[in-house]
Design a protein around this motif. Structure first.
Motif, mmCIF file in Angstrom:
data_model
loop_
_atom_site.group_PDB
_atom_site.id
_atom_site.type_symbol
_atom_site.label_atom_id
_atom_site.label_comp_id
_atom_site.label_asym_id
_atom_site.label_seq_id
_atom_site.Cartn_x
_atom_site.Cartn_y
_atom_site.Cartn_z
ATOM 1 N N VAL A 71 -13.276 4.272 5.403
ATOM 2 C CA VAL A 71 -13.443 2.843 5.112
ATOM 3 C C VAL A 71 -12.116 2.256 4.650
ATOM 4 C CG1 VAL A 71 -14.528 1.174 3.547
ATOM 5 C CG2 VAL A 71 -15.901 2.995 4.573
ATOM 6 N N ARG A 72 -11.453 2.941 3.732
ATOM 7 C CA ARG A 72 -10.179 2.453 3.211
ATOM 8 C C ARG A 72 -9.142 2.362 4.333
ATOM 9 N NH1 ARG A 72 -10.866 2.056 -2.033
ATOM 10 N NH2 ARG A 72 -8.752 1.278 -2.251
ATOM 11 N N ALA A 73 -9.107 3.364 5.193
ATOM 12 C CA ALA A 73 -8.128 3.382 6.282
ATOM 13 C C ALA A 73 -8.334 2.202 7.225
ATOM 14 C CB ALA A 73 -8.235 4.692 7.056
ATOM 15 N N ALA A 74 -9.580 1.839 7.458
ATOM 16 C CA ALA A 74 -9.874 0.739 8.383
ATOM 17 C C ALA A 74 -9.401 -0.610 7.843
ATOM 18 C CB ALA A 74 -11.380 0.681 8.664
ATOM 19 N N LEU A 75 -9.239 -0.714 6.526
ATOM 20 C CA LEU A 75 -8.879 -1.998 5.919
ATOM 21 C C LEU A 75 -7.414 -2.086 5.479
ATOM 22 C CD1 LEU A 75 -12.077 -2.539 3.728
ATOM 23 C CD2 LEU A 75 -11.613 -3.404 6.027
ATOM 24 N N VAL A 76 -6.683 -0.982 5.574
ATOM 25 C CA VAL A 76 -5.292 -0.955 5.099
ATOM 26 C C VAL A 76 -4.383 -1.887 5.891
ATOM 27 C CG1 VAL A 76 -3.214 0.481 5.012
ATOM 28 C CG2 VAL A 76 -5.311 1.282 3.957
ATOM 29 N N ASP A 77 -4.446 -1.817 7.202
ATOM 30 C CA ASP A 77 -3.527 -2.606 8.035
ATOM 31 C C ASP A 77 -3.691 -4.104 7.783
ATOM 32 O OD1 ASP A 77 -2.434 -0.363 9.113
ATOM 33 O OD2 ASP A 77 -3.559 -0.451 11.000
ATOM 34 N N PHE A 78 -4.916 -4.557 7.652
ATOM 35 C CA PHE A 78 -5.160 -5.981 7.390
ATOM 36 C C PHE A 78 -4.467 -6.405 6.099
ATOM 37 C CE2 PHE A 78 -7.464 -9.422 5.355
ATOM 38 C CZ PHE A 78 -7.639 -10.327 6.382
ATOM 39 N N GLN A 79 -4.611 -5.604 5.068
ATOM 40 C CA GLN A 79 -4.032 -5.947 3.777
ATOM 41 C C GLN A 79 -2.502 -5.941 3.819
ATOM 42 O OE1 GLN A 79 -6.320 -4.024 0.328
ATOM 43 N NE2 GLN A 79 -7.150 -2.949 2.097
ATOM 44 N N ARG A 80 -1.916 -4.955 4.464
ATOM 45 C CA ARG A 80 -0.457 -4.872 4.523
ATOM 46 C C ARG A 80 0.138 -6.013 5.336
ATOM 47 N NH1 ARG A 80 0.081 1.707 5.201
ATOM 48 N NH2 ARG A 80 -0.083 2.161 2.947
ATOM 49 N N SER A 81 -0.541 -6.392 6.397
ATOM 50 C CA SER A 81 -0.073 -7.515 7.208
ATOM 51 C C SER A 81 -0.116 -8.803 6.395
ATOM 52 C CB SER A 81 -0.938 -7.649 8.465
ATOM 53 O OG SER A 81 -0.560 -8.780 9.216
ATOM 54 N N PHE A 82 -1.173 -9.004 5.648
ATOM 55 C CA PHE A 82 -1.304 -10.190 4.803
ATOM 56 C C PHE A 82 -0.182 -10.231 3.775
ATOM 57 C CE2 PHE A 82 -2.759 -12.730 1.274
ATOM 58 C CZ PHE A 82 -3.502 -13.746 1.845
ATOM 59 N N ALA A 83 0.141 -9.093 3.192
ATOM 60 C CA ALA A 83 1.136 -9.019 2.123
ATOM 61 C C ALA A 83 2.535 -9.412 2.584
ATOM 62 C CB ALA A 83 1.171 -7.609 1.539
ATOM 63 N N MET A 84 2.829 -9.222 3.866
ATOM 64 C CA MET A 84 4.180 -9.451 4.368
ATOM 65 C C MET A 84 4.385 -10.815 5.007
ATOM 66 S SD MET A 84 5.884 -6.957 3.401
ATOM 67 C CE MET A 84 7.387 -7.374 4.305
#
Length: 204
Positions: A86-99
């Motif tokens: 579950v965490r892995a599926a949501l990581v990319d979205f969060q990192r993209s938002f952060a940058m």
């Protein structure tokens, strides 16, 4: 400012969401409550999906669900968040938002340690379990939920234990995070302290 990231972590009802929203407004940064991602997954789980399926099919519209702030969804979210897939599926979205351009504030439980370990500013906002339970109790009763303070305190303590002991991305302050205990601090003081720290870091 390109890629200026503020990571704000901490346990439930410590005040990190309020501080994060105020900081984002002050600096004109984009804001993401990453807990909503997990709450949206939790809501889908309560509707019958597996946690993994819920995370993989999550849509932006799912974050608008009016039921995401209920206690049942919070419990389901905390359990789903302990699942590595579950965490892995949501990581990319969060990192993209952060940058994104213009700066971003993300609040959650593993932003400074896992999602954005290179964030320019890291805060860890906390408070005693009793203070946090009282805050959450007042919030839930205001929404008409039939709960007792004892039940809410038990839920807070159980969630703390689960979040802090999970194998994947446990709740803990980053080594270089500024710790802020809001147990005896009003929200204006907490926001002022966060803004002062970020102002210093932006000028460095």
């Amino acid at each position: 400012m390109m890629g200026f990231t503020v990571a704000i972590d901490g346990p439930a009802a410590a005040g990190k969401g309020t501080v994060s929203r105020a900081v984002a407004r002050h600096f004109g940064f984009a804001y993401l409550d990453t807990g909503l991602l997990y709450r949206a997954v939790g809501a889908k789980v309560l509707e019958g999906m597996t946690p993994e399926e819920a995370a993989e099919t999550l849509q932006a519209a799912d974050l608008e669900n009016e039921q995401l702030r209920t206690n049942a969804v919070a419990e389901a979210a905390s359990k789903a968040a302990a699942i590595p897939a579950v965490r892995a599926a949501l990581v990319d979205f969060q990192r993209s938002f952060a940058m994104q351009a213009g700066g971003a504030v993300l609040d959650g439980r593993d932003i400074g340690t896992v999602i954005c370990p290179d964030a320019q500013v890291k805060l860890f906002v906390t408070a005693t379990p009793e203070v946090r339970a009282a805050r959450r109790f007042a919030e839930l009763r205001a929404k008409g939920e039939d709960v007792t303070l004892g039940q809410v305190l038990a839920d807070v303590e159980a969630r703390d234990a689960r979040d802090s002991s999970r194998a994947e991305a446990p709740l803990k302050p980053a080594a270089d995070a500024e710790k802020m205990d809001t147990s005896t601090m009003d929200i204006d003081a907490a926001v002022a302290r966060a803004i002062a720290l970020i102002t210093i870091r932006r000028g460095a």
